[in-house]
Design an enzyme around this catalytic site. Sequence first.
Site, short mmCIF file in Angstrom:
data_model
loop_
_atom_site.label_atom_id
_atom_site.label_comp_id
_atom_site.label_asym_id
_atom_site.label_seq_id
_atom_site.Cartn_x
_atom_site.Cartn_y
_atom_site.Cartn_z
N LEU A 155 0.86 -1.17 0.00
CA LEU A 155 0.00 0.00 0.00
C LEU A 155 0.90 1.22 0.00
O LEU A 155 2.00 1.19 0.55
CB LEU A 155 -0.89 0.03 1.25
CG LEU A 155 -1.92 -1.07 1.43
CD1 LEU A 155 -2.66 -0.88 2.75
CD2 LEU A 155 -2.91 -1.08 0.27
N ASP A 156 0.43 2.30 -0.61
CA ASP A 156 1.17 3.55 -0.56
C ASP A 156 1.50 3.91 0.89
O ASP A 156 0.75 3.59 1.82
CB ASP A 156 0.32 4.68 -1.12
CG ASP A 156 0.72 5.09 -2.50
OD1 ASP A 156 1.81 4.70 -2.95
OD2 ASP A 156 -0.06 5.79 -3.16
N LYS A 157 2.57 4.63 1.04
CA LYS A 157 2.94 5.14 2.37
C LYS A 157 1.76 5.88 3.01
O LYS A 157 1.48 5.71 4.21
CB LYS A 157 4.15 6.07 2.26
CG LYS A 157 4.60 6.68 3.57
CD LYS A 157 5.83 7.55 3.36
CE LYS A 157 6.29 8.17 4.68
NZ LYS A 157 7.49 9.02 4.49
#
Length: 339
Positions: A155-157
């Site tokens: 997942l994106d940061k």
Amino acid sequence: MTPDDDIDDDLPLADQDGETHDLVLTAEMAGDRLDRALLPLLPDLSRARLQALISEGRLSHDGQTVSDGKHKAKPGLYNLFVPAPVSAIPEAQDLLLDVLFEDAHLIVVNKPAGIAAHPAPGTADGTLVNALLFHCGDSLSGIGGVLRPGIVHRLDKDTSGVMVAAKSDAAHRGLSDLFSRHDIDRAYEALVRGAPRAPAGTVTTRIGRSPHDRKKMAVLRSGGREAITHYRTLDAFGALGSGDKPAAARVRCTLETGRTHQIRVHMAYLGCPCLGDPVYGSGAPHKAVAEALKKQSFARQALHAAHLGFVHPVTGEKLAFEAPLPADMADLLTALKSL
């Protein structure tokens, strides 16, 4: 297919450090294999490193991504992005983990926004991998590689929500296979600017690295990889002037594929980017929405991995996990409901 080919969006392209090389091949230099032709222009790179960078999609020719160094070199301008090196061995760190499920083979967590999945250029530590190494100890060692032990999707940061990581080789192989076959249920909730024209539908495009900005992904006419997102508008908020077009909406997105930044790219493609998205959220939101974002100090993409379901790769048990909206998105949703 590797897990990296089937991820939603954690490759932190916007945060990557590195250097772009502008390379010009004349007609006299062309004709040989592309990697051989370019190598003399890159004295600091080995041929193996150059081949790896090309296969990762780091090379473009006249704005088009080139992914095979074996092809015959053509004259023209080439751009090669070389990421900065990162530490090969992440350290264990005692970071808070919201564990939803754990057994001897895998662990499911609710990742908060602001935490990267694994170390990368610009994010050397403080990642989920660092926390998992501390929490799981030796059981995670070497599973899936040294740099990203246990990681099978990302997942994106600044995207929150449910993630699964492997703790055994059997689980890593099984989960990787599930992701590569898209045999896994993933649903996200997004708060977006405006709303999709159709209340529900499917977006099918090809997504690859943008030929205009190497730190972004984009919908491409050719190249890239097929990306399919099913969406449904759950709620719409406010109106623009005297019309009936919503100022913002809550959208549930279900992934059929999982490409880097897929939902963020597809929502922007529909003309309704995720609120707060610093990369794909071009254009100003409605004044009332902008005021709500400012009041909530909301400064990330409003995207949350709400659901993850799969068959346990070792026990065969059907598992499903839900993560409610985190506090910042819940507060923003409440503000939008009052528009």
